[in-house]
Design an enzyme around this catalytic site. Structure first.
Site, PDB file in Angstrom:
ATOM      1  CG  ASP A  49      51.666  30.424   5.950  1.00 43.41           C
ATOM      2  OD1 ASP A  49      52.227  30.828   5.109  1.00 43.41           O
ATOM      3  OD2 ASP A  49      52.096  30.707   7.142  1.00 43.41           O
ATOM      4  CD  GLU A 231      58.095  27.272   3.872  1.00 42.31           C
ATOM      5  OE1 GLU A 231      58.778  26.974   5.031  1.00 42.31           O
ATOM      6  OE2 GLU A 231      57.838  28.562   3.772  1.00 42.31           O
TER       7      GLU A 231
END
Length: 345
Positions: A49, A231
């Site tokens: 991420d 997401e």
């Protein structure tokens, strides 16, 4: 979010740390046929991420971290050339008490996003529990990213957005945007009913008092007995369009991860966003930007680096030749004549 996503993430990060992908060997001179990804070297894993910003001549990259990982909470890496990366410590030594109180049992700080405005670097982060949308997004700021500066000091600003079990969204995976009119927004979301957009107070980088607006930008209809796997939103503005990049399918499964990145665009920041074929992202569509290859599987949780006149997709993928470790990847973005991004993995 899928029930086991963060458990799998923790295992993936731990595996990358203990097996030691970081070789400390810097890249040699590139041959013409080498891509940027071919030349990446140094502390490339565990990276999950990622977000990125440039201050002066230095690129700063932050990523997800768990409390007990060797690299710590919100690990920090730096590079002078986008190729050679080295660890630069971590942002937090422990999860702030307010976040622990808000989400009892939280063990990590996930999915950071960084933006510079009002003379401060604003680093957003998420805290949650595995498989739950009882989540919070927090904010920490700093005047500089130069550790040697007398002005260097991280200051936690506390809660930005939260979601509860009864909400239809999950307050993680945030991304800050200043639109063409100078308005500030926070895009966020993971699974549940998809990607949301909140207006922000530009003075604080937090929601506007007494403003309950929440826009839905993208979602994926859930298959029977399965979650709606979308997401990691990231928004940019380019040539009169806003582009919404999201990650589809599943991360955190090592070389079995099926993540990939899609994009849609809109004339207005609040949507509607459509893919190149004109189909709506609210109906689960979008144009594929990047998929995995034989070695690097499940690319996703992307950020966009805008560096001069070049754009780069910064993301993680799982190295099938190195035990499925979550690894930093950076790909230049080319833009088609009709304004769509093209990326090579």
């Amino acid at each position: 979010m899928s029930v086991h996503r963060r458990d799998l993430l923790r295992a993936s990060l731990f595996m990358g740390s203990t097996l030691g992908l970081s070789t400390g060997v810097w890249a040699s001179a590139a041959t013409p046929e080498q891509s940027l990804n071919d030349r990446l070297a140094g502390d490339l894993s565990p990276v999950h991420d990622p977000c990125i910003v440039k201050q002066g001549d230095t690129y700063h990259l932050f990523c997800t971290g768990q409390a007990h990982d060797p690299t710590g909470l919100l690990p920090w890496r730096t590079s002078k050339d986008l190729v050679n990366w080295k660890l630069n410590g971590r942002v937090f030594d422990e999860i702030p008490k307010w976040a622990q109180d808000a989400v009892p049992g939280t063990r990590g700080m996930w999915a950071p996003d960084i933006a510079y405005f009002n003379g401060l670097y604003h680093l957003y982060y998420s805290c949650s529990r595995f498989g739950s949308n009882h989540s919070v997004i927090g904010l920490v700021t700093n005047k500089t990213l130069d550790r040697a500066s007398k002005d260097f000091k991280w200051e936690d600003r506390g809660l930005v957005v939260k979601s509860e079990l009864e909400d239809d969204f999950n307050a993680i995976d945030s991304n800050h945007l200043i639109d063409r009119e100078g308005k500030h927004w926070l895009c966020l979301g993971s699974f549940w009913s998809g990607i949301k957009l909140f207006p922000l107070d530009p003075a604080t980088g937090k929601p506007i008092s007494n403003d309950s607006r929440k826009y839905s930008l993208a979602r994926r209809p859930a298959p029977e007995n399965a979650p709606a796997a979308i997401e990691a939103p990231f928004l940019i503005e380019r040539n009169g369009y806003y582009y919404l990049f999201t990650s589809f399918d599943y991360c955190c499964r090592g070389a079995s991860s099926s993540y990939y990145v899609v994009v849609g665009r809109s004339r207005e920041v609040t949507g509607p966003y459509v893919g190149r074929d004109g189909k709506s992202q609210m109906d689960g569509y979008g144009t594929v930007v990047i998929r995995g290859n034989r070695r690097f599987r499940g690319p996703g949780h992307q950020a966009i680096l805008r560096d001069g006149d070049r754009d780069y997709l910064v993301y993680h993928a799982y190295d099938a030749e190195l035990d499925g470790r979550a690894t930093l990847r950076i790909s230049p973005i080319e833009w088609t004549a009709d304004g769509w991004p093209v990326v090579q993995s």
